[in-house]
Design a protein around this motif. Structure first.
Motif, PDB file in Angstrom:
ATOM      1  N   TYR A 122      51.189  78.558  65.668  1.00 43.38           N
ATOM      2  CA  TYR A 122      51.712  79.875  65.308  1.00 43.38           C
ATOM      3  C   TYR A 122      51.886  80.012  63.795  1.00 43.38           C
ATOM      4  O   TYR A 122      51.632  81.075  63.232  1.00 43.38           O
ATOM      5  CB  TYR A 122      53.031  80.126  66.036  1.00 43.38           C
ATOM      6  CG  TYR A 122      52.848  80.231  67.529  1.00 43.38           C
ATOM      7  CD1 TYR A 122      52.489  81.439  68.118  1.00 43.38           C
ATOM      8  CD2 TYR A 122      52.992  79.112  68.352  1.00 43.38           C
ATOM      9  CE1 TYR A 122      52.290  81.545  69.489  1.00 43.38           C
ATOM     10  CE2 TYR A 122      52.800  79.204  69.720  1.00 43.38           C
ATOM     11  CZ  TYR A 122      52.446  80.420  70.277  1.00 43.38           C
ATOM     12  OH  TYR A 122      52.238  80.509  71.642  1.00 43.38           O
ATOM     13  N   ASN A 125      48.407  80.639  62.417  1.00 43.65           N
ATOM     14  CA  ASN A 125      47.974  82.023  62.583  1.00 43.65           C
ATOM     15  C   ASN A 125      48.624  82.931  61.542  1.00 43.65           C
ATOM     16  O   ASN A 125      47.976  83.827  60.993  1.00 43.65           O
ATOM     17  CB  ASN A 125      48.319  82.514  63.988  1.00 43.65           C
ATOM     18  CG  ASN A 125      47.446  81.877  65.059  1.00 43.65           C
ATOM     19  OD1 ASN A 125      46.357  81.387  64.772  1.00 43.65           O
ATOM     20  ND2 ASN A 125      47.918  81.870  66.286  1.00 43.65           N
ATOM     21  N   LYS A 153      57.340  86.647  61.342  1.00 43.76           N
ATOM     22  CA  LYS A 153      56.026  86.723  61.981  1.00 43.76           C
ATOM     23  C   LYS A 153      55.944  85.929  63.284  1.00 43.76           C
ATOM     24  O   LYS A 153      55.143  86.268  64.163  1.00 43.76           O
ATOM     25  CB  LYS A 153      54.953  86.197  61.016  1.00 43.76           C
ATOM     26  CG  LYS A 153      54.735  87.052  59.777  1.00 43.76           C
ATOM     27  CD  LYS A 153      54.081  88.372  60.111  1.00 43.76           C
ATOM     28  CE  LYS A 153      53.753  89.156  58.855  1.00 43.76           C
ATOM     29  NZ  LYS A 153      53.109  90.459  59.177  1.00 43.76           N
ATOM     30  N   THR A 154      56.750  84.869  63.421  1.00 45.88           N
ATOM     31  CA  THR A 154      56.509  83.935  64.527  1.00 45.88           C
ATOM     32  C   THR A 154      57.680  83.706  65.473  1.00 45.88           C
ATOM     33  O   THR A 154      57.483  83.144  66.540  1.00 45.88           O
ATOM     34  CB  THR A 154      56.086  82.557  63.978  1.00 45.88           C
ATOM     35  OG1 THR A 154      57.191  81.947  63.275  1.00 45.88           O
ATOM     36  CG2 THR A 154      54.882  82.668  63.048  1.00 45.88           C
ATOM     37  N   GLN A 157      57.278  84.924  69.130  1.00 47.50           N
ATOM     38  CA  GLN A 157      56.192  84.200  69.798  1.00 47.50           C
ATOM     39  C   GLN A 157      56.600  82.755  70.089  1.00 47.50           C
ATOM     40  O   GLN A 157      56.302  82.232  71.171  1.00 47.50           O
ATOM     41  CB  GLN A 157      54.942  84.215  68.916  1.00 47.50           C
ATOM     42  CG  GLN A 157      54.355  85.592  68.699  1.00 47.50           C
ATOM     43  CD  GLN A 157      53.215  85.567  67.697  1.00 47.50           C
ATOM     44  OE1 GLN A 157      53.246  84.806  66.721  1.00 47.50           O
ATOM     45  NE2 GLN A 157      52.200  86.383  67.922  1.00 47.50           N
ATOM     46  N   LEU A 158      57.261  82.138  69.128  1.00 49.06           N
ATOM     47  CA  LEU A 158      57.690  80.755  69.320  1.00 49.06           C
ATOM     48  C   LEU A 158      58.723  80.644  70.435  1.00 49.06           C
ATOM     49  O   LEU A 158      58.715  79.675  71.205  1.00 49.06           O
ATOM     50  CB  LEU A 158      58.264  80.197  68.020  1.00 49.06           C
ATOM     51  CG  LEU A 158      57.242  79.856  66.937  1.00 49.06           C
ATOM     52  CD1 LEU A 158      57.944  79.508  65.631  1.00 49.06           C
ATOM     53  CD2 LEU A 158      56.353  78.703  67.382  1.00 49.06           C
ATOM     54  N   GLU A 160      58.912  82.483  73.132  1.00 49.68           N
ATOM     55  CA  GLU A 160      58.182  82.560  74.400  1.00 49.68           C
ATOM     56  C   GLU A 160      57.401  81.278  74.681  1.00 49.68           C
ATOM     57  O   GLU A 160      57.252  80.876  75.836  1.00 49.68           O
ATOM     58  CB  GLU A 160      57.223  83.762  74.385  1.00 49.68           C
ATOM     59  CG  GLU A 160      57.925  85.115  74.336  1.00 49.68           C
ATOM     60  CD  GLU A 160      58.878  85.329  75.502  1.00 49.68           C
ATOM     61  OE1 GLU A 160      58.524  84.967  76.633  1.00 49.68           O
ATOM     62  OE2 GLU A 160      59.989  85.849  75.275  1.00 49.68           O
ATOM     63  N   ALA A 161      56.908  80.642  73.637  1.00 50.58           N
ATOM     64  CA  ALA A 161      56.147  79.396  73.816  1.00 50.58           C
ATOM     65  C   ALA A 161      57.072  78.211  74.058  1.00 50.58           C
ATOM     66  O   ALA A 161      56.767  77.334  74.886  1.00 50.58           O
ATOM     67  CB  ALA A 161      55.286  79.139  72.581  1.00 50.58           C
TER      68      ALA A 161
END
Length: 244
Positions: A122, A125, A153-154, A157-158, A160-161
């Protein structure tokens, strides 16, 4: 004057640490495409150098937290029990369950350590998608401007991961079972009748604490870069610093 300050600040940022194998190697072709020959420093060179520094530095932070004891032995980011659950743990420890409390805390940190390697993708990206405007804001920002950029930015997402990985790791380590036993021992004490039963979403709590610790380590690395220039280990870094 503004231009020279800008370049000097960029120079401080690009010296992160000696080159590391791994993240930087994996991303080098995508994040750092070959640049055209240029006679002087310009935005392209500066942004490319910044991306190289960020790739190297985030790798260093992720590696630090991903190793065994990366969270557990680091007092800056060790995951502790929230205050209300700590009260329960203190009661349990006094009636002979200190070992169970210690195992519970250790398992939370182990879960974070197992989830942490996912962050590299991530971060990579985010670096690839960095614009010139992003780079300018980072270069002209405060001591943790790059960390703020990465978190913005992350973080979602992090989360959820990380959360499924944290849940799996804690199930394997018996964290949920240990938590239920801890609460059960507490409920058997007179104190529980007055304070009630505390509740905690373990997966969410540990995931958020794992991310807090990760971004804190990224911030620590960024502060070092800004305040402690190191070796010029690549041609790009030598060019940005020395004009070669």
């Amino acid at each position: 004057m503004k231009r020279s300050c800008y370049l000097a600040f960029a120079a401080v940022l690009v010296i992160w640490s000696p080159c590391h194998a791994g993240l930087l190697d994996d991303f080098s072709r995508d994040i750092l495409p070959p640049s055209k020959q240029q006679s002087s420093l310009d935005n392209t060179v500066i942004v490319k150098g910044l991306k190289e520094a960020l790739a190297t530095g985030t790798e260093k932070a992720v590696t630090a937290v991903s190793r065994p004891d990366g969270y557990f032995r680091n007092q800056l980011i060790k995951i502790l029990l929230p205050a209300r659950i700590q009260q329960v743990a203190d009661v349990a420890a006094k009636i002979g369950f200190q070992q169970q409390v210690d195992t519970f805390v250790l398992s939370m940190n182990r879960a974070a350590e197992k989830a942490a390697p996912q962050a590299a993708r991530y971060f990579g990206n985010a670096i690839r998608q960095m614009t010139v405007d992003d780079a300018r804001q980072i270069l002209n920002g405060g001591d943790t401007a790059a960390t703020v950029f990465f978190e913005k930015k992350t973080r979602a997402q992090l989360f959820e991961a990380f959360k499924p990985s944290v849940g799996t790791a804690m199930n394997q380590a018996g964290t949920a079972r240990a938590y239920k036993e801890l609460i059960g021992k507490y409920e058997a004490t007179p104190l529980a009748a007055f304070s009630g039963k505390p509740s905690l979403d373990l997966d969410e709590y540990v995931t958020n604490k794992a991310l807090d610790g990760l971004f804190l380590m990224v911030a620590e690395e960024e502060k070092k870069i800004r305040k402690d220039p190191a070796a010029r280990t690549t041609a790009l870094l030598r060019r940005v610093f020395g004009g070669t």
